[in-house]
Structures are given as C-alpha cells and as structure tokens.
Write an enzyme that holds these catalytic residues in place. Structure first.
Site, PDB file in Angstrom:
ATOM      1  N   HIS A 123       0.888  -1.204   0.359  1.00 40.04           N
ATOM      2  CA  HIS A 123      -0.262   0.055   0.179  1.00 40.04           C
ATOM      3  C   HIS A 123       0.919   0.959   0.059  1.00 40.04           C
ATOM      4  CE1 HIS A 123      -3.215  -2.423   2.405  1.00 40.04           C
ATOM      5  NE2 HIS A 123      -3.090  -2.225   1.072  1.00 40.04           N
ATOM      6  N   SER A 151      -2.821  -7.538   2.766  1.00 38.76           N
ATOM      7  CA  SER A 151      -3.560  -7.672   4.465  1.00 38.76           C
ATOM      8  C   SER A 151      -3.927  -8.870   5.258  1.00 38.76           C
ATOM      9  CB  SER A 151      -4.600  -6.407   4.546  1.00 38.76           C
ATOM     10  OG  SER A 151      -4.244  -5.407   4.175  1.00 38.76           O
ATOM     11  N   LYS A 208     -15.544  -7.585   5.030  1.00 36.85           N
ATOM     12  CA  LYS A 208     -14.627  -8.042   5.752  1.00 36.85           C
ATOM     13  C   LYS A 208     -13.719  -8.598   7.423  1.00 36.85           C
ATOM     14  CE  LYS A 208     -12.051  -7.336   1.811  1.00 36.85           C
ATOM     15  NZ  LYS A 208     -10.395  -6.724   0.748  1.00 36.85           N
ATOM     16  N   ARG A 259      -1.921  -6.251  -8.632  1.00 35.56           N
ATOM     17  CA  ARG A 259      -1.064  -7.319  -7.968  1.00 35.56           C
ATOM     18  C   ARG A 259      -0.988  -8.328  -8.853  1.00 35.56           C
ATOM     19  NH1 ARG A 259      -3.115  -7.944  -1.982  1.00 35.56           N
ATOM     20  NH2 ARG A 259      -4.496  -7.986  -3.741  1.00 35.56           N
TER      21      ARG A 259
HETATM   22  O1  PNS Z   1      -8.695  -2.801   0.573  1.00 39.49           O
HETATM   23  P1  PNS Z   1     -10.195  -2.893   0.234  1.00 39.49           P
HETATM   24  O2  PNS Z   1     -10.947  -4.094   0.868  1.00 39.49           O
HETATM   25  O3  PNS Z   1     -10.124  -3.959  -1.443  1.00 39.49           O
HETATM   26  O4  PNS Z   1     -10.606  -2.205  -0.220  1.00 39.49           O
HETATM   27  C1  PNS Z   1     -12.735  -2.086  -1.320  1.00 39.49           C
HETATM   28  C2  PNS Z   1     -12.546  -0.491  -0.859  1.00 39.49           C
HETATM   29  C3  PNS Z   1     -13.067  -0.130   0.533  1.00 39.49           C
HETATM   30  C4  PNS Z   1     -12.194   0.383  -2.175  1.00 39.49           C
HETATM   31  C5  PNS Z   1     -14.137  -1.121  -1.427  1.00 39.49           C
HETATM   32  O5  PNS Z   1     -14.494  -2.501  -1.066  1.00 39.49           O
HETATM   33  C6  PNS Z   1     -14.838   0.027  -1.823  1.00 39.49           C
HETATM   34  O6  PNS Z   1     -14.805   0.782  -2.413  1.00 39.49           O
HETATM   35  N1  PNS Z   1     -15.908   0.066  -0.615  1.00 39.49           N
HETATM   36  C7  PNS Z   1     -17.027   1.886  -0.164  1.00 39.49           C
HETATM   37  C8  PNS Z   1     -18.339   1.220  -0.893  1.00 39.49           C
HETATM   38  C9  PNS Z   1     -18.812   0.831  -3.076  1.00 39.49           C
HETATM   39  O7  PNS Z   1     -18.096   2.133  -2.795  1.00 39.49           O
HETATM   40  N2  PNS Z   1     -19.099   0.182  -3.119  1.00 39.49           N
HETATM   41  C10 PNS Z   1     -19.323   0.024  -4.678  1.00 39.49           C
HETATM   42  C11 PNS Z   1     -18.304   0.563  -5.268  1.00 39.49           C
HETATM   43  S1  PNS Z   1     -17.746  -2.236  -5.864  1.00 39.49           S
END
Ligand code: PNS
Length: 164
Positions: free
Chosen positions: A18, A129, A42, A91
């Site tokens: 990150h 993570s 999660k 990745r």
């Molecule tokens: O680090 P991560 O868990 O891969 O991040 C995922 C994240 C937080 C970027 C994603 O879950 C997100 O955008 N959450 C906010 C809710 C949202 O906007 N959902 C619609 C898009 S799928």
C-alpha cells in the site's frame, strides 16, 4: 489543473505494498486522499481509528497525502473530496476482474470519476493485508511486509488473537 485523487482501501493493516502505491501516487498527483473504509464484508481486525493511525505514522509525513475515514460509497466520497480519480494497485491478473468491476460501477455512479491502476512493484505482488494477518496469526515473520513503525503492534495483536 490541480489534481486530487483518492487511494481507497480497508488497510487492515496497511502493508508495504500500500505504501508503495500511495507514495508513487503522491509523486504523480497534486493531492492524495487516503480513504479508509469499513468494509463490512471483511470483519476488520483493527478499528478504523487504529488503521488511520497506522497510515498516519507511515505516510503522514508525505506533504500532499491526507488520511481520512470514509463511509458509504467511494464514488460519493470522491465527489465530496473533489477527487477526479481513484488510484488502485494491481498486483496480478487475479485482481483485475474485481478491480475492473469496481472501476466501472464507480464511473456509472460518478461519471466524472476515473480509475487509475498502478502496477504493483514486483516485490509486493504477493502481498496483502490478509496474508500479513495469516502469517502473524501463526507467529511468522511479517517484518518484510509491514512498516517497521507499526510492526510490533500489528504482530502482537494478531498473534495474540491467533493463539487464543
Ligand atoms: O482494500 P480493499 O478492501 O480492497 O478496498 C475495497 C474498497 C474499500 C475500496 C471497496 O470495498 C469500496 O469502494 N467500498 C466502498 C463502497 C462502494 O463504493 N461500493 C461500490 C463499489 S463496488
């Protein structure tokens, strides 16, 4: 034109992968907002306050980086912060399907929002993570995976949980 982008994620906890993406984004754009989300699917190991604290201690001294808590939709959060793009690290091919879907949904929700993918540094393609938590829960060495300033807190917390 002043370019603000958002680097969203769960950061549970922040990894060296990150940090690499955030640092590179900070060199490409004027302002980088690190948006820390509570991803309910999660079940995070660290509270949002802890995750923000970890990030502040690792990327907080980069002048154009700011760490904030976000809830709700990323598309809305980006709009509120006047961010014109989302920056995500890719990745491997296995990341692509999920990331591509997210990018398209976000663009439908906010047509002015682009997604920029940065290829992960080859030394971090294996890192996540979840892998950090898994290794630490078995007492393994995570010193190559997370920044030194947060290492002990991450290791002790996860290892204690894993050994319960
Ligand atoms: O680090 P991560 O868990 O891969 O991040 C995922 C994240 C937080 C970027 C994603 O879950 C997100 O955008 N959450 C906010 C809710 C949202 O906007 N959902 C619609 C898009 S799928």
């Amino acid at each position: 034109m002043h370019r603000t982008v958002i680097c969203p994620g769960s950061f549970d906890p922040v990894t060296n992968g990150h940090i690499d993406i955030i640092t590179r984004a900070s060199m490409m754009f004027d302002d980088v907002i690190v948006g820390v989300f509570d991803n309910s699917e999660k079940h995070p190991a660290f509270s949002i306050e802890e995750r923000i604290d970890f990030l502040n201690r690792t990327v907080g001294d980069i002048p154009n980086v700011r760490v904030i808590a976000c809830d709700g939709l990323l598309a809305q959060c980006a709009k509120d912060m006047a961010a014109t793009a989302v920056v995500r690290g890719l990745r491997a091919v296995s990341d692509f399907e999920y990331e591509f879907q997210m990018a398209l949904i976000n663009r439908k929700l906010n047509p002015e929002l682009d997604t920029v993918f940065l290829a992960s540094d080859s030394s971090y393609t294996y890192l996540s993570s979840s892998a950090v938590k898994n290794v630490a829960s078995h007492g393994g060495d995570i010193s190559n995976f997370v920044p030194a300033v947060i290492h002990d807190e991450v290791f002790n917390r996860i290892n204690r949980k894993g050994n319960k």
